[in-house]
Write an enzyme that holds these catalytic residues in place. Sequence first.
Site, mmCIF file in Angstrom:
data_model
loop_
_atom_site.group_PDB
_atom_site.id
_atom_site.type_symbol
_atom_site.label_atom_id
_atom_site.label_comp_id
_atom_site.label_asym_id
_atom_site.label_seq_id
_atom_site.Cartn_x
_atom_site.Cartn_y
_atom_site.Cartn_z
ATOM 1 C CB THR A 1 31.381 30.204 44.879
ATOM 2 O OG1 THR A 1 32.718 29.932 44.422
ATOM 3 C CG2 THR A 1 30.951 29.024 45.717
ATOM 4 C CG ASP B 1 36.010 28.716 43.927
ATOM 5 O OD1 ASP B 1 36.408 28.595 42.756
ATOM 6 O OD2 ASP B 1 36.341 29.646 44.664
ATOM 7 C CD GLU C 1 42.788 30.624 40.216
ATOM 8 O OE1 GLU C 1 42.854 31.740 39.722
ATOM 9 O OE2 GLU C 1 41.968 30.322 41.109
ATOM 10 N NE ARG D 1 37.587 38.469 45.260
ATOM 11 C CZ ARG D 1 37.006 37.278 45.285
ATOM 12 N NH1 ARG D 1 36.397 36.855 46.377
ATOM 13 N NH2 ARG D 1 37.043 36.499 44.211
ATOM 14 C CG MET E 1 39.494 30.878 38.109
ATOM 15 S SD MET E 1 38.240 32.152 38.279
ATOM 16 C CE MET E 1 39.228 33.605 37.956
ATOM 17 N N GLY E 2 40.329 28.179 41.211
ATOM 18 C CA GLY E 2 40.179 27.441 42.468
ATOM 19 C C GLY E 2 41.469 27.471 43.243
ATOM 20 C CD GLN F 1 38.230 28.838 34.672
ATOM 21 O OE1 GLN F 1 38.240 27.736 35.197
ATOM 22 N NE2 GLN F 1 39.238 29.683 34.789
ATOM 23 N NE ARG F 2 34.534 35.676 39.127
ATOM 24 C CZ ARG F 2 35.403 36.365 39.887
ATOM 25 N NH1 ARG F 2 36.255 35.719 40.656
ATOM 26 N NH2 ARG F 2 35.419 37.663 39.882
HETATM 27 O O1 F6P Z 1 36.016 32.435 44.439
HETATM 28 C C1 F6P Z 1 35.808 32.496 43.073
HETATM 29 C C2 F6P Z 1 37.090 32.751 42.336
HETATM 30 O O2 F6P Z 1 36.752 32.860 40.979
HETATM 31 C C3 F6P Z 1 38.200 31.722 42.549
HETATM 32 O O3 F6P Z 1 38.028 30.526 41.847
HETATM 33 C C4 F6P Z 1 39.397 32.511 42.100
HETATM 34 O O4 F6P Z 1 40.570 31.976 42.657
HETATM 35 C C5 F6P Z 1 39.094 33.867 42.627
HETATM 36 O O5 F6P Z 1 37.695 33.969 42.722
HETATM 37 C C6 F6P Z 1 39.603 35.010 41.772
HETATM 38 O O6 F6P Z 1 39.336 36.216 42.428
HETATM 39 P P1 F6P Z 1 39.384 37.658 41.795
HETATM 40 O O7 F6P Z 1 38.161 37.834 40.947
HETATM 41 O O8 F6P Z 1 39.375 38.569 42.964
HETATM 42 O O9 F6P Z 1 40.614 37.738 40.955
#
Ligand code: F6P
Length: 359
Positions: free
Chosen positions: A134, A136, A231, A74, A178-179, A285-286
Amino acid sequence: MKRIGMLTSGGDCQALNATMRGVVKGLANNLDELEVYGFDDGYKGLIYGNYRMLSSKDFSGILTRGGTILGSSRQPFKLMRVPDEKGLDKVEAMKQTYYKLRLDCLVILGGNGTQKTANLLREEGLNVIHLPKTIDNDIWGTDMTFGFQSAVNIATEAIDQIHTTASSHGRVFIVEVMGHKVGWLTLHAGVAGGADIILIPEIPYDTEKIIDALNKRTKEGKRFTILAVAEGAISKEDAVLTKKDMKKKLEERAKKFPSVSYEIADKIFKETGLEIRVTVPGHTQRGGSPCAYDRVLSTRLGSYAAKLILEEDYGYMVGIINDKIKKVPLEECAGKLKMVTPKDQTVEAAKRIGISFGD
Ligand code: F6P
């Protein structure tokens, strides 16, 4: 001969590799010579000149692989114009890397923040193409982002699994999806998983309305209730707070509860005495392999990006609108968020079948 730079930035998701594969295969099959430079960990690699030369072979066999072969990080857009700790001008550094490698174009895969930086680089004169990733699904100008459907499947599976245990024990369960800012994932997983109550940031909730929905189910003889909670779900009282007060409120909440779902569980328990549990699938979820839908979408988006590169037509996000792949000017979409509206047909359908949004 084309020289392409490629990077994946921001939180990862499924189908990043599948999309890059679509781009590179789309180019390699139409060019005699292609050089691909993959930057490590998103914009960081472009800023500090960390890259690898990749061949089309590197993009074979990665259609089904989750994560990103390039790595991601990021790099907040708001800090892009702020020099790093050693005083380095990040924007100038990115431009220097681009010119040093004599790139024809940068292919940038990422979400909203990533897109804003892609647009900044376009304004600075670089050729860029953005591909919308994403879980999201909150990128304005495209009906769908890659990663979303894969994440919907995982969150739905989590709700499905909770269903059986909730029913055995007659409990109330919250599944936190998530979101932080938008509720697409919670809405879709909630509907797909048969949640009874769905709470999303765009529709602030009233605790009393949640209790009403719970009591209604109890009266109907239903032994359990499942809430899909984003979230970033927010109460009606909190929704009217100023940014500063909300920040304070979240700091206070963090001292007591790990996340919003635990706060909601506490409110429900205090008012009803019902036995309640929270499940947070979080980053699962990712993770993992992209679903079939995302593999097709990524191939369509990636190969269209290749077409734009061959035509030397730059400065766009490649999106999908009404099932047609479209190029959307970056200056039109950068900085805009696609949110759920209370009038969304999926929200209306959910309400029609009795799902409560706590509003
Ligand atoms: O933007 C994608 C996302 O997975 C969101 O849904 C979630 O709130 C955020 O990233 C989590 O971020 P990190 O991986 O920095 O904890």
